[in-house]
Design a protein around this motif. Structure first.
Motif, mmCIF file in Angstrom:
data_model
loop_
_atom_site.group_PDB
_atom_site.id
_atom_site.type_symbol
_atom_site.label_atom_id
_atom_site.label_comp_id
_atom_site.label_asym_id
_atom_site.label_seq_id
_atom_site.Cartn_x
_atom_site.Cartn_y
_atom_site.Cartn_z
ATOM 1 N N GLU A 366 58.042 18.643 24.522
ATOM 2 C CA GLU A 366 56.681 18.102 24.441
ATOM 3 C C GLU A 366 55.885 18.468 25.701
ATOM 4 O O GLU A 366 54.726 18.898 25.616
ATOM 5 C CB GLU A 366 56.738 16.583 24.296
ATOM 6 N N LEU A 367 56.500 18.294 26.856
ATOM 7 C CA LEU A 367 55.805 18.589 28.109
ATOM 8 C C LEU A 367 55.499 20.080 28.239
ATOM 9 O O LEU A 367 54.414 20.466 28.698
ATOM 10 C CB LEU A 367 56.650 18.115 29.289
ATOM 11 N N LEU A 368 56.449 20.911 27.829
ATOM 12 C CA LEU A 368 56.219 22.349 27.927
ATOM 13 C C LEU A 368 55.085 22.781 26.998
ATOM 14 O O LEU A 368 54.258 23.635 27.362
ATOM 15 C CB LEU A 368 57.513 23.108 27.597
ATOM 16 N N ALA A 369 55.032 22.177 25.810
ATOM 17 C CA ALA A 369 53.942 22.493 24.875
ATOM 18 C C ALA A 369 52.599 22.024 25.441
ATOM 19 O O ALA A 369 51.587 22.740 25.339
ATOM 20 C CB ALA A 369 54.214 21.833 23.521
ATOM 21 N N GLU A 370 52.586 20.831 26.055
ATOM 22 C CA GLU A 370 51.354 20.336 26.667
ATOM 23 C C GLU A 370 50.872 21.284 27.768
ATOM 24 O O GLU A 370 49.666 21.432 27.989
ATOM 25 C CB GLU A 370 51.587 18.945 27.260
ATOM 26 N N ALA A 371 51.812 21.899 28.452
ATOM 27 C CA ALA A 371 51.456 22.823 29.533
ATOM 28 C C ALA A 371 50.985 24.174 29.002
ATOM 29 O O ALA A 371 50.549 25.027 29.785
ATOM 30 C CB ALA A 371 52.645 23.008 30.460
ATOM 31 N N GLY A 372 51.080 24.371 27.671
ATOM 32 C CA GLY A 372 50.597 25.610 27.074
ATOM 33 C C GLY A 372 51.679 26.613 26.740
ATOM 34 O O GLY A 372 51.383 27.782 26.459
ATOM 35 N N TYR A 373 52.937 26.144 26.717
ATOM 36 C CA TYR A 373 54.047 27.066 26.446
ATOM 37 C C TYR A 373 54.945 26.503 25.340
ATOM 38 O O TYR A 373 56.135 26.227 25.576
ATOM 39 C CB TYR A 373 54.869 27.303 27.719
ATOM 40 N N PRO A 374 54.429 26.308 24.129
ATOM 41 C CA PRO A 374 55.269 25.772 23.046
ATOM 42 C C PRO A 374 56.430 26.708 22.741
ATOM 43 O O PRO A 374 56.252 27.919 22.584
ATOM 44 C CB PRO A 374 54.287 25.685 21.865
ATOM 45 N N ASN A 375 57.640 26.122 22.723
ATOM 46 C CA ASN A 375 58.864 26.898 22.473
ATOM 47 C C ASN A 375 59.018 28.069 23.440
ATOM 48 O O ASN A 375 59.630 29.083 23.101
ATOM 49 C CB ASN A 375 58.886 27.401 21.028
ATOM 50 N N GLY A 376 58.440 27.912 24.610
ATOM 51 C CA GLY A 376 58.562 28.953 25.629
ATOM 52 C C GLY A 376 57.625 30.126 25.454
ATOM 53 O O GLY A 376 57.693 31.096 26.233
ATOM 54 N N GLU A 377 56.742 30.055 24.480
ATOM 55 C CA GLU A 377 55.832 31.177 24.219
ATOM 56 C C GLU A 377 54.847 31.349 25.380
ATOM 57 O O GLU A 377 54.348 30.379 25.935
ATOM 58 C CB GLU A 377 55.072 30.938 22.919
ATOM 59 N N ASN A 378 54.559 32.619 25.700
ATOM 60 C CA ASN A 378 53.610 32.989 26.759
ATOM 61 C C ASN A 378 54.045 32.520 28.154
ATOM 62 O O ASN A 378 53.235 32.517 29.081
ATOM 63 C CB ASN A 378 52.212 32.423 26.453
ATOM 64 N N MET A 379 55.297 32.122 28.277
ATOM 65 C CA MET A 379 55.813 31.659 29.575
ATOM 66 C C MET A 379 55.949 32.859 30.511
ATOM 67 O O MET A 379 56.551 33.872 30.141
ATOM 68 C CB MET A 379 57.169 30.992 29.377
ATOM 69 N N PRO A 380 55.375 32.784 31.711
ATOM 70 C CA PRO A 380 55.590 33.862 32.678
ATOM 71 C C PRO A 380 57.076 34.025 32.972
ATOM 72 O O PRO A 380 57.870 33.098 32.773
ATOM 73 C CB PRO A 380 54.831 33.371 33.917
ATOM 74 N N PRO A 381 57.482 35.196 33.449
ATOM 75 C CA PRO A 381 58.911 35.427 33.721
ATOM 76 C C PRO A 381 59.484 34.402 34.707
ATOM 77 O O PRO A 381 58.829 34.036 35.680
ATOM 78 C CB PRO A 381 58.924 36.835 34.334
ATOM 79 N N ILE A 382 60.677 33.913 34.382
ATOM 80 C CA ILE A 382 61.380 32.961 35.246
ATOM 81 C C ILE A 382 62.647 33.621 35.765
ATOM 82 O O ILE A 382 63.388 34.264 35.013
ATOM 83 C CB ILE A 382 61.738 31.674 34.476
ATOM 84 N N GLU A 383 62.882 33.443 37.041
ATOM 85 C CA GLU A 383 64.054 34.047 37.660
ATOM 86 C C GLU A 383 64.718 33.010 38.561
ATOM 87 O O GLU A 383 64.044 32.339 39.346
ATOM 88 C CB GLU A 383 63.608 35.251 38.486
ATOM 89 N N ILE A 384 66.021 32.830 38.418
ATOM 90 C CA ILE A 384 66.786 31.945 39.291
ATOM 91 C C ILE A 384 67.451 32.791 40.366
ATOM 92 O O ILE A 384 68.255 33.683 40.073
ATOM 93 C CB ILE A 384 67.851 31.154 38.506
ATOM 94 N N LEU A 385 67.108 32.516 41.606
ATOM 95 C CA LEU A 385 67.681 33.208 42.752
ATOM 96 C C LEU A 385 68.846 32.383 43.295
ATOM 97 O O LEU A 385 68.737 31.166 43.463
ATOM 98 C CB LEU A 385 66.615 33.381 43.837
#
Length: 541
Positions: A366-385
């Motif tokens: 729900e929070l991710l969708a509210e932020a504009g990324y439903p189901n991770g769509e249009n999410m900028p690249p994420i990288e764990i260092l």
């Protein structure tokens, strides 16, 4: 995997092992009075005022000594460079009486002026020491460190005579004595510093073997980067008769399989860590060598809040809610760790945290969708260092799968060696970074002051004036109950904002040979090497 013969060439010694062998330990190692310890990474430096890691502190604890040391069994203050001290009635002034037989490793006397110089260097804005804030409890130290005060004589550090040092504090600081075992408070030798550069010049050659001068129980004789650091008993140390080891060899083996084989073949007496998949085997075949100790530390992920999408609190909260901490400690780490549903570790003095964090994938989506990324769509690249470690990699892979499963987010993993990793995090050149904090003292403020605006160990870009005000209020509060309430409010605030994602609370997992004696495990993982000794006769019984 079948057995195979491997040869690991390190520091001129061939390490022979049979991969896949059981947890037994060979007695073929050299039986001398040298302790061989793995510290898992190549140290960034040996300048105690410029390093922040556990590995660096391991080595520097052998090479330097603060005004006060800690008994490793009780963590109570014991005399160090100062043989005694007096606290004023208002608890704002300490007077330290330095021992007259204290000397540097080159034979020079250790004086109060050495500590004055060292604290001035540590607090100098030009040095930009990450740990300078530990000294902000001294009167006017923060102002000097931030450049708003330029005359160090106005800071509460006074040389009363050659062997008497006075520290005037901003507020009563009950943990000041305990902090003296931290490398930020260690003295440095002025003539040596300035023989290789200016007082505030970073990265000079004064820390190299042949140049290095310290005041601890051991002295540096060899440092071959990525191979070995050798120290030997310091013949000028004031308590040299008590030091039973002839020397210590520190190894930077970052591969945990190699580390375990080196222990099993007798080339290491103590490991710095233990691969997750080896724990069960040692419990079964060699339980006496396996040590799992309480450890006052928290494993967490830093989030770079200056970079999208992590500048949106909802994204940070979603990632936290999609992290199944209990599954991680039950099925991945498996070393007695506890899931971190808050930030300050249990057992940090009388401080008690509430379980604020939770695993709630539905709320996370729900929070991710509210932020504009439903189901991770249009999410900028994420990288764990993460810095090089098989254990860090396994944890990152598990979290990568969780976030993909629960949020539809694609995550890449990036491994860097310790020095490069530190540079990346210090410069905010990352998205998400593995991190940990092991308490410097048993006090909650040591964990919470990290998130002060522009704090030397913040490294997230997080800044909130209300949070800063709470920490400053805690510094000044003398009533223990009120202080706990203020710090609890600070913890609640950082867990609401989540510039970090707490994952688990540590245990310290390592292997120790039976011939190693004198080490008293403690929650800080502090090793007081002058207490160690070797007893091979007892080990062979």
């Amino acid at each position: 995997m079948g057995k195979y013969l491997s040869i690991i060439i390190m520091t001129g010694v061939a390490f022979f092992s049979l991969a896949g062998c059981g947890g037994g330990r060979s007695s073929s190692g050299v039986q001398d009075n040298i302790l061989r310890v793995n510290i898992n990474v190549e140290v960034k430096d040996l300048d105690p005022q410029l390093v922040t890691g556990v590995a660096e502190h391991r080595v520097n604890a052998a090479l330097f000594e603060g005004l006060v040391d800690l008994d490793s069994a009780t963590l109570e203050p014991v005399p160090g460079a100062a043989e005694s001290w007096v606290l004023s009635e208002d608890e704002r002034t300490y007077t330290f009486n330095l021992r007259k037989d204290g000397t540097w490793s080159n034979g020079d006397p250790v004086t109060a002026q050495d500590f004055y110089y060292s604290y001035k260097r540590m607090l100098s804005p030009a040095l930009a020491a990450e740990y300078a804030y530990l000294l902000h409890c001294i009167k006017n130290a923060k102002a000097f460190n931030e450049g708003t005060l330029t005359d160090f004589d106005e800071v509460g550090v006074k040389v009363l005579d050659e062997h008497t040092l006075e520290l005037r504090l901003e507020n009563p600081t009950p943990y000041l004595l305990a902090m003296q075992m931290h490398q930020a408070w260690y003295p440095v030798h002025q003539p040596t510093i300035e023989a290789y550069g200016d007082m505030t010049q970073r990265g000079t050659k004064w820390t190299r073997a042949g140049n290095h001068v310290g005041n601890g129980p051991f002295r540096l004789t060899e440092w071959r980067p990525n191979e070995i650091i050798k120290v030997v008993r310091n013949e000028h140390y004031w308590d040299r008769a008590y030091v039973r080891l002839e020397g210590i060899d520190f190894f930077p083996i970052d591969d945990l399989q190699t580390e375990e084989r080196s222990f099993r073949t007798g080339k290491l007496h103590m490991t710095g860590d233990l691969a997750i998949d080896k724990i069960a085997k040692y419990r079964e075949t060699n339980p006496d060598a396996l040590h799992i100790d309480p450890y006052l530390g928290v494993y967490f992920y830093r989030l770079n809040v200056t970079r999208a999408p992590f500048n949106d609190k909802r994204v940070r909260q979603a990632l936290s809610l999609a992290t199944d901490r209990q599954q991680l400690v039950d099925n991945v780490t498996k070393g007695g760790e506890t899931a971190a549903f808050h930030y300050v570790p249990p057992g940090t003095g009388n401080f008690v945290s509430e379980n604020i964090l939770a695993f709630d994938p539905e709320k996370a989506r729900e929070l991710l969708a509210e932020a504009g990324y439903p189901n991770g769509e249009n999410m900028p690249p994420i990288e764990i260092l993460y810095n090089t470690s098989e254990n860090h990699r396994r944890i990152a892979e598990a979290i990568q799968q969780m976030w993909k499963k629960h949020l539809g987010v694609d995550v890449k993993l990036l491994n860097q060696d310790w020095k490069v990793y530190l540079s990346s995090t210090n410069n905010l050149d990352y998205s998400i970074a593995r991190a940990a904090w092991i308490g410097d003292v048993v006090d909650p403020v040591n964990f919470l002051e990290m998130w002060l605006t522009d704090g030397g160990n913040n490294r997230t870009g997080y800044s909130r004036p209300e949070y800063d005000a709470l920490i400053q209020q805690a510094y000044a509060e003398t009533d223990p109950a009120k202080r706990r309430d203020v710090l609890k409010a600070a913890e609640d605030m950082v867990l609401e904002d989540l510039p970090i994602i707490p994952i688990y609370f540590y245990t310290r997992k390592y292997l120790q040979a039976p011939e190693v004696k004198g080490y008293a495990p403690n929650v800080l993982g502090y090793m007081r090497f002058q207490e160690f000794y070797m007893d091979y006769g007892e080990a062979d019984e």
